[in-house]
Scaffold this motif. Structure first.
Motif, PDB file in Angstrom:
ATOM      1  N   ALA A 123      13.922 -66.784  20.723  1.00 48.48           N
ATOM      2  CA  ALA A 123      13.872 -67.552  19.557  1.00 48.48           C
ATOM      3  C   ALA A 123      13.097 -66.654  18.557  1.00 48.48           C
ATOM      4  O   ALA A 123      11.988 -66.432  18.797  1.00 48.48           O
ATOM      5  N   GLY A 124      13.561 -66.503  17.185  1.00 46.80           N
ATOM      6  CA  GLY A 124      13.114 -65.751  16.179  1.00 46.80           C
ATOM      7  C   GLY A 124      13.221 -64.343  16.249  1.00 46.80           C
ATOM      8  O   GLY A 124      12.560 -63.551  15.447  1.00 46.80           O
ATOM      9  N   GLY A 125      13.719 -63.641  17.281  1.00 43.56           N
ATOM     10  CA  GLY A 125      14.038 -62.255  17.537  1.00 43.56           C
ATOM     11  C   GLY A 125      15.267 -61.977  16.903  1.00 43.56           C
ATOM     12  O   GLY A 125      16.067 -62.705  16.407  1.00 43.56           O
ATOM     13  N   ARG A 126      15.267 -60.659  16.859  1.00 41.03           N
ATOM     14  CA  ARG A 126      16.680 -60.108  16.325  1.00 41.03           C
ATOM     15  C   ARG A 126      17.731 -60.814  17.102  1.00 41.03           C
ATOM     16  O   ARG A 126      17.909 -60.622  18.323  1.00 41.03           O
ATOM     17  N   ALA A 127      18.680 -61.009  16.082  1.00 43.52           N
ATOM     18  CA  ALA A 127      20.039 -61.525  16.950  1.00 43.52           C
ATOM     19  C   ALA A 127      21.100 -60.463  17.455  1.00 43.52           C
ATOM     20  O   ALA A 127      22.002 -60.003  16.661  1.00 43.52           O
ATOM     21  N   ASP A 128      20.972 -59.921  18.491  1.00 45.81           N
ATOM     22  CA  ASP A 128      21.833 -58.855  19.223  1.00 45.81           C
ATOM     23  C   ASP A 128      22.450 -59.467  20.693  1.00 45.81           C
ATOM     24  O   ASP A 128      21.707 -59.869  21.497  1.00 45.81           O
ATOM     25  N   LEU A 129      23.608 -59.855  20.374  1.00 51.31           N
ATOM     26  CA  LEU A 129      24.151 -60.554  21.437  1.00 51.31           C
ATOM     27  C   LEU A 129      25.366 -59.840  21.911  1.00 51.31           C
ATOM     28  O   LEU A 129      26.041 -59.178  21.275  1.00 51.31           O
ATOM     29  N   ALA A 130      25.919 -60.245  23.225  1.00 52.54           N
ATOM     30  CA  ALA A 130      27.243 -59.519  23.632  1.00 52.54           C
ATOM     31  C   ALA A 130      27.793 -60.918  24.470  1.00 52.54           C
ATOM     32  O   ALA A 130      27.378 -61.782  25.165  1.00 52.54           O
ATOM     33  N   VAL A 131      29.208 -60.831  24.611  1.00 56.92           N
ATOM     34  CA  VAL A 131      29.990 -61.841  25.512  1.00 56.92           C
ATOM     35  C   VAL A 131      30.945 -61.126  26.020  1.00 56.92           C
ATOM     36  O   VAL A 131      31.590 -60.328  25.875  1.00 56.92           O
ATOM     37  N   PHE A 132      30.880 -61.261  27.458  1.00 55.13           N
ATOM     38  CA  PHE A 132      31.846 -60.496  28.540  1.00 55.13           C
ATOM     39  C   PHE A 132      32.622 -61.647  29.281  1.00 55.13           C
ATOM     40  O   PHE A 132      31.982 -62.701  29.507  1.00 55.13           O
ATOM     41  N   ASP A 133      33.950 -61.232  29.260  1.00 52.31           N
ATOM     42  CA  ASP A 133      34.749 -62.115  29.962  1.00 52.31           C
ATOM     43  C   ASP A 133      34.593 -62.205  31.595  1.00 52.31           C
ATOM     44  O   ASP A 133      33.656 -61.143  32.192  1.00 52.31           O
ATOM     45  N   GLU A 134      35.389 -62.893  32.269  1.00 53.26           N
ATOM     46  CA  GLU A 134      35.226 -62.984  33.683  1.00 53.26           C
ATOM     47  C   GLU A 134      35.570 -61.410  34.631  1.00 53.26           C
ATOM     48  O   GLU A 134      35.010 -61.322  35.422  1.00 53.26           O
ATOM     49  N   ASP A 135      36.291 -60.524  33.821  1.00 52.95           N
ATOM     50  CA  ASP A 135      36.550 -59.401  34.294  1.00 52.95           C
ATOM     51  C   ASP A 135      35.444 -58.122  33.939  1.00 52.95           C
ATOM     52  O   ASP A 135      35.545 -57.213  34.381  1.00 52.95           O
ATOM     53  N   GLY A 136      34.399 -58.827  33.140  1.00 50.24           N
ATOM     54  CA  GLY A 136      33.547 -57.870  32.832  1.00 50.24           C
ATOM     55  C   GLY A 136      33.955 -57.085  31.303  1.00 50.24           C
ATOM     56  O   GLY A 136      32.998 -56.168  30.911  1.00 50.24           O
ATOM     57  N   ALA A 137      34.938 -57.492  30.720  1.00 53.78           N
ATOM     58  CA  ALA A 137      35.514 -56.619  29.467  1.00 53.78           C
ATOM     59  C   ALA A 137      34.436 -57.427  28.469  1.00 53.78           C
ATOM     60  O   ALA A 137      34.327 -58.794  28.377  1.00 53.78           O
ATOM     61  N   CYS A 138      34.050 -56.758  27.400  1.00 53.12           N
ATOM     62  CA  CYS A 138      33.524 -57.224  26.357  1.00 53.12           C
ATOM     63  C   CYS A 138      34.385 -58.080  25.186  1.00 53.12           C
ATOM     64  O   CYS A 138      35.221 -57.487  24.834  1.00 53.12           O
ATOM     65  N   VAL A 139      34.159 -59.117  25.038  1.00 52.59           N
ATOM     66  CA  VAL A 139      34.779 -60.280  24.247  1.00 52.59           C
ATOM     67  C   VAL A 139      34.245 -59.946  22.841  1.00 52.59           C
ATOM     68  O   VAL A 139      35.090 -59.981  21.713  1.00 52.59           O
ATOM     69  N   ALA A 140      32.989 -59.848  22.613  1.00 55.84           N
ATOM     70  CA  ALA A 140      32.425 -59.958  21.152  1.00 55.84           C
ATOM     71  C   ALA A 140      30.953 -59.386  21.443  1.00 55.84           C
ATOM     72  O   ALA A 140      30.390 -59.377  22.128  1.00 55.84           O
ATOM     73  N   THR A 141      30.508 -58.441  20.294  1.00 55.24           N
ATOM     74  CA  THR A 141      29.476 -57.942  20.065  1.00 55.24           C
ATOM     75  C   THR A 141      28.704 -58.208  18.631  1.00 55.24           C
ATOM     76  O   THR A 141      29.361 -58.103  17.693  1.00 55.24           O
ATOM     77  N   VAL A 142      27.405 -59.016  18.735  1.00 53.31           N
ATOM     78  CA  VAL A 142      26.810 -59.426  17.419  1.00 53.31           C
ATOM     79  C   VAL A 142      25.627 -58.322  17.326  1.00 53.31           C
ATOM     80  O   VAL A 142      24.714 -58.326  18.348  1.00 53.31           O
ATOM     81  N   CYS A 143      25.453 -57.664  16.347  1.00 47.84           N
ATOM     82  CA  CYS A 143      24.387 -56.693  15.876  1.00 47.84           C
ATOM     83  C   CYS A 143      23.768 -57.153  14.869  1.00 47.84           C
ATOM     84  O   CYS A 143      24.223 -57.345  13.726  1.00 47.84           O
ATOM     85  N   ALA A 144      22.626 -57.527  14.924  1.00 42.49           N
ATOM     86  CA  ALA A 144      21.527 -57.972  13.892  1.00 42.49           C
ATOM     87  C   ALA A 144      22.060 -59.272  13.277  1.00 42.49           C
ATOM     88  O   ALA A 144      22.223 -59.202  12.175  1.00 42.49           O
ATOM     89  N   GLY A 145      22.901 -60.165  14.034  1.00 40.89           N
ATOM     90  CA  GLY A 145      23.437 -61.281  13.236  1.00 40.89           C
ATOM     91  C   GLY A 145      24.911 -60.877  12.812  1.00 40.89           C
ATOM     92  O   GLY A 145      25.467 -62.032  12.575  1.00 40.89           O
ATOM     93  N   ARG A 146      25.245 -59.882  12.955  1.00 42.65           N
ATOM     94  CA  ARG A 146      26.713 -59.504  12.384  1.00 42.65           C
ATOM     95  C   ARG A 146      27.505 -59.359  13.477  1.00 42.65           C
ATOM     96  O   ARG A 146      27.383 -58.552  14.354  1.00 42.65           O
ATOM     97  N   LEU A 147      28.718 -59.997  13.544  1.00 40.51           N
ATOM     98  CA  LEU A 147      29.759 -59.759  14.521  1.00 40.51           C
ATOM     99  C   LEU A 147      30.597 -58.333  14.032  1.00 40.51           C
ATOM    100  O   LEU A 147      31.231 -58.071  12.937  1.00 40.51           O
ATOM    101  N   VAL A 148      30.133 -57.413  14.855  1.00 37.48           N
ATOM    102  CA  VAL A 148      30.580 -56.112  14.713  1.00 37.48           C
ATOM    103  C   VAL A 148      31.692 -55.523  15.402  1.00 37.48           C
ATOM    104  O   VAL A 148      32.361 -54.874  15.494  1.00 37.48           O
ATOM    105  N   HIS A 149      32.023 -56.626  16.645  1.00 40.20           N
ATOM    106  CA  HIS A 149      33.301 -56.411  17.532  1.00 40.20           C
ATOM    107  C   HIS A 149      33.500 -57.581  18.161  1.00 40.20           C
ATOM    108  O   HIS A 149      32.934 -58.571  18.373  1.00 40.20           O
ATOM    109  N   ARG A 150      35.197 -57.749  18.010  1.00 38.58           N
ATOM    110  CA  ARG A 150      35.416 -59.053  18.880  1.00 38.58           C
ATOM    111  C   ARG A 150      36.824 -58.674  19.250  1.00 38.58           C
ATOM    112  O   ARG A 150      37.719 -57.964  18.424  1.00 38.58           O
ATOM    113  N   ARG A 151      37.259 -58.594  20.669  1.00 38.87           N
ATOM    114  CA  ARG A 151      38.352 -58.443  21.236  1.00 38.87           C
ATOM    115  C   ARG A 151      39.414 -59.202  20.643  1.00 38.87           C
ATOM    116  O   ARG A 151      39.028 -60.466  20.631  1.00 38.87           O
ATOM    117  N   ARG A 152      40.613 -59.004  20.282  1.00 39.28           N
ATOM    118  CA  ARG A 152      41.678 -59.644  19.794  1.00 39.28           C
ATOM    119  C   ARG A 152      42.658 -60.093  20.727  1.00 39.28           C
ATOM    120  O   ARG A 152      42.820 -59.645  21.739  1.00 39.28           O
TER     121      ARG A 152
END
Length: 149
Positions: free
Chosen positions: A120-149
């Motif tokens: 909390a209060g830190g830079r918003a750098d997030l990643a979401v991975f599905d059950e197979d380990g594939a990246c679903v979404a990447t948030v870099c400094a609060g900005r959605l920079v990747h999302r799997r379609r």
């Protein structure tokens, strides 16, 4: 605009032994405003946009090894964003063009390794991975920079 990123499970660190079921991270600008259950954050921030992702939400990753080859510096950076990476050790940014592409996309340039964690209060750098380990979404400094379609 405040955005809540929610997933089936939230891990504050990837080795977190106690994940939050139906967890979420509220992001305000480039910062983590709050973390917890989706229900709690929706109650706390009633007007927030909610992005619901399938899988596990956790901290963005630190690149372990050089950037993959690609025709342009932008494509090299995008290839790691698609894997949930938000930080790159400086040793892997060997040219000014690649460093500039990394900085334009908000990647953290690290002079030394650091553990990845959601704070909390830190830079918003997030990643979401599905059950197979594939990246679903990447948030870099609060900005959605990747999302799997």
């Amino acid at each position: 605009m405040l955005t809540i990123h929610a997933a089936d499970e939230l891990r504050y660190a990837w080795d977190d032994p106690d994940p939050v079921t139906d967890g979420a991270v509220a992001v305000d600008g480039d910062r983590v405003a709050a973390t917890g259950s989706l229900a709690d954050l929706q109650e706390r921030f009633p007007g927030a946009r909610v992005r619901r992702w399938p899988g596990v939400l956790g901290p963005g990753l630190v690149l372990e090894g050089p950037l993959p080859d690609a025709p342009t510096p932008r494509e090299r950076v995008h290839s790691v964003l698609k894997r949930g990476v938000v930080a790159v050790p400086t040793e892997y940014l060997r040219t000014p063009e690649v460093r500039a592409a990394a900085e334009r996309n908000g990647l953290i340039v690290l002079s030394a390794a650091r553990p990845a964690a959601i704070v909390a209060g830190g830079r918003a750098d997030l990643a979401v991975f599905d059950e197979d380990g594939a990246c679903v979404a990447t948030v870099c400094a609060g900005r959605l920079v990747h999302r799997r379609r």
